[in-house]
Write a protein that holds these residues in place. Structure first.
Motif, short mmCIF file in Angstrom:
data_model
loop_
_atom_site.label_atom_id
_atom_site.label_comp_id
_atom_site.label_asym_id
_atom_site.label_seq_id
_atom_site.Cartn_x
_atom_site.Cartn_y
_atom_site.Cartn_z
N PHE A 14 0.84 -1.55 0.21
CA PHE A 14 -0.14 -0.35 -0.13
C PHE A 14 0.56 1.14 0.09
O PHE A 14 0.21 2.23 -0.51
N LEU A 15 2.29 1.18 0.12
CA LEU A 15 3.19 2.19 0.39
C LEU A 15 2.91 2.98 -0.85
O LEU A 15 2.84 4.19 -0.89
N PRO A 16 3.79 2.12 -2.47
CA PRO A 16 3.31 3.06 -3.54
C PRO A 16 2.19 3.68 -4.05
O PRO A 16 2.13 4.86 -4.58
N ARG A 17 0.79 2.68 -4.09
CA ARG A 17 -0.24 3.35 -4.06
C ARG A 17 -0.24 4.94 -2.74
O ARG A 17 -0.47 5.72 -3.80
N SER A 18 -0.07 4.66 -1.71
CA SER A 18 -0.26 6.45 -0.79
C SER A 18 0.58 7.47 -1.37
O SER A 18 0.28 8.41 -1.91
N ILE A 19 1.88 6.90 -1.77
CA ILE A 19 2.89 7.64 -2.20
C ILE A 19 2.64 8.36 -3.41
O ILE A 19 2.08 9.49 -3.89
N GLU A 20 1.75 7.46 -4.55
CA GLU A 20 1.37 7.27 -5.50
C GLU A 20 0.02 8.54 -5.34
O GLU A 20 -0.24 10.33 -6.50
N SER A 21 -1.26 8.41 -4.70
CA SER A 21 -1.88 8.59 -4.70
C SER A 21 -1.50 10.56 -4.06
O SER A 21 -1.88 11.55 -4.05
N ILE A 22 -0.85 10.83 -3.22
CA ILE A 22 -0.17 11.97 -2.46
C ILE A 22 -0.07 12.81 -3.35
O ILE A 22 0.16 14.27 -3.77
N ASN A 23 0.89 12.11 -4.25
CA ASN A 23 1.55 12.75 -5.48
C ASN A 23 0.72 13.28 -6.54
O ASN A 23 0.78 14.47 -7.02
N LEU A 24 -0.56 12.49 -7.28
CA LEU A 24 -1.43 13.59 -7.77
C LEU A 24 -2.34 14.20 -7.24
O LEU A 24 -2.58 15.19 -7.20
N GLN A 25 -2.67 14.47 -5.61
CA GLN A 25 -2.90 15.71 -4.97
C GLN A 25 -2.55 16.34 -5.44
O GLN A 25 -2.47 17.68 -5.42
#
Length: 75
Positions: A14-25
C-alpha cells in the motif's frame, strides 16, 4: 514473526499507492494554485486599466471644470 511479515507485506503493497495518491493530489493542488495565480494576474491587470481610465476621466472633468469657469468668468 508471521504478524511482522504480514505487516511488512501490507506496507510494501500500500505504500506505493499512498505515495502515488499524494503525488496526484500535489499535482492537483499545484494546478489549482497556478489557475488562481492566473486569475489574480488578470484581475490585477483589469484593475490597473480601470484605475487608468478613472484617472483620464478625472483629468477630463478637471479640464471641463476649468473651461466652464473660464466661460463663466468671460460673461
Amino acid at each position: 514473526m508471521v504478524r511482522i511479515s504480514c505487516l511488512i507485506s501490507f506496507i510494501l503493497l500500500f505504500l506505493p499507492r499512498s505515495i502515488e495518491s499524494i503525488n496526484l493530489q500535489k499535482e492537483t493542488v499545484v494546478k489549482v494554485i497556478e489557475e488562481i495565480t492566473a486569475v489574480s494576474q488578470q484581475t490585477t491587470a483589469s484593475s490597473e486599466e480601470i484605475a487608468s481610465s478613472m484617472e483620464e476621466q478625472a483629468a477630463s472633468s478637471n479640464e471641463l471644470t476649468q473651461y466652464t469657469q473660464q466661460l463663466t468668468a468671460n460673461k
